[in-house]
Design a protein around this motif. Structure first.
Motif: not given
Length: 249
Positions: A78, A109-110, A113, A117, A156, A158-163
């Motif tokens: 990214y 949000s990050a 999340r 996790t 990272e 958070a584990g959401n690639k789109a984010l």
């Protein structure tokens, strides 16, 4: 009457054809591409034309080369994709307040999340970052680089690639503004200390897996950034400029 036909350069055709194979999954990360000679024969073009098409793919991070190896398909990181998007934001004359509004959505949000996790190893990374930031603060060094690293770690985790892909171009423009903020006499002392305090609370919430508290403290942290700009009378509606994290060192 017929409309004028747009003739696509041959090297772009090469680039687009290989990109379609990658995006479809028929060529995956690690797969080697045919040699330039083989591709030239397959496309019925010169090696020079094929080389130009491959160069575009390489610049875009879709293919790469290691010593002694042919080009192979890469999965772009990214951070490799972000600079082009950041430049586009600058060209659109995006303002600080627009970047801040996006960060107020993405960063809390990050954090939320991440609180749900985070593993012990990831929490240790955050705590190590905090110790380095505290040490830099006490030594009178800039904390900008470490702040950028902190927010990247949270995203990272958070584990959401789109984010990750969404926030990185914004962060490359947004966070270098910390240098400007912390250089102001009114904020030179209190700004970095408030930053460290916020990081401490965010890490504690993530460690406790308290989603609500992590989100709340991150929201306060980003809101505090804007308050600093307001107190220093900076123009929030001024278009941002292309920056570099080196400015914060």
């Amino acid at each position: 009457m017929f409309e004028r036909l747009e003739v696509v350069p041959a090297y772009k055709t090469v680039c687009e054809a290989i990109e379609r194979e990658i995006m479809s999954g028929r060529l995956g990360p690690g797969d080697q591409l045919p040699t330039e000679t083989e591709l030239a024969e397959q496309f019925g073009l010169t090696r020079h034309t094929v080389r130009e098409g491959l160069r575009i793919l390489e610049q875009g991070g879709l293919v790469g080369r290691e010593a002694g190896r042919r080009l192979f398909v890469k999965q772009p990181h990214y951070a490799e994709l972000a600079p082009r998007a950041s430049r586009a934001l600058v060209m659109q004359r995006v303002t600080f307040i627009e970047l801040w509004e996006v960060s107020m959505s993405l960063e809390p949000s990050a954090a939320a999340r991440a609180a749900g996790t985070a593993t012990p190893a990831q929490i240790k990374q955050l705590e190590d970052n905090l110790r380095e930031t505290e040490a830099a603060l006490e030594a009178g060094r800039s904390v900008v680089q470490l702040d950028v690293a902190f927010h990247t770690l949270v995203a990272e985790i958070a584990g959401n690639k789109a984010l990750l892909l969404a926030r990185e171009p914004v962060s490359q423009l947004f966070y270098p503004a910390l240098s400007k903020l912390f250089a102001h006499p009114q904020n030179r002392e209190k700004g970095p200390r408030r930053l460290v305090e916020a990081h401490r609370h965010i890490i504690a919430a993530i460690k406790a897996h308290d989603v609500g508290e992590a989100e709340t403290w991150m929201r306060r942290h980003i809101a505090d950034f804007r308050r600093g700009y307001d107190s220093c009378a900076f123009d929030l509606n001024e278009p941002v400029e292309q920056g570099t994290l080196d400015e914060g060192r």
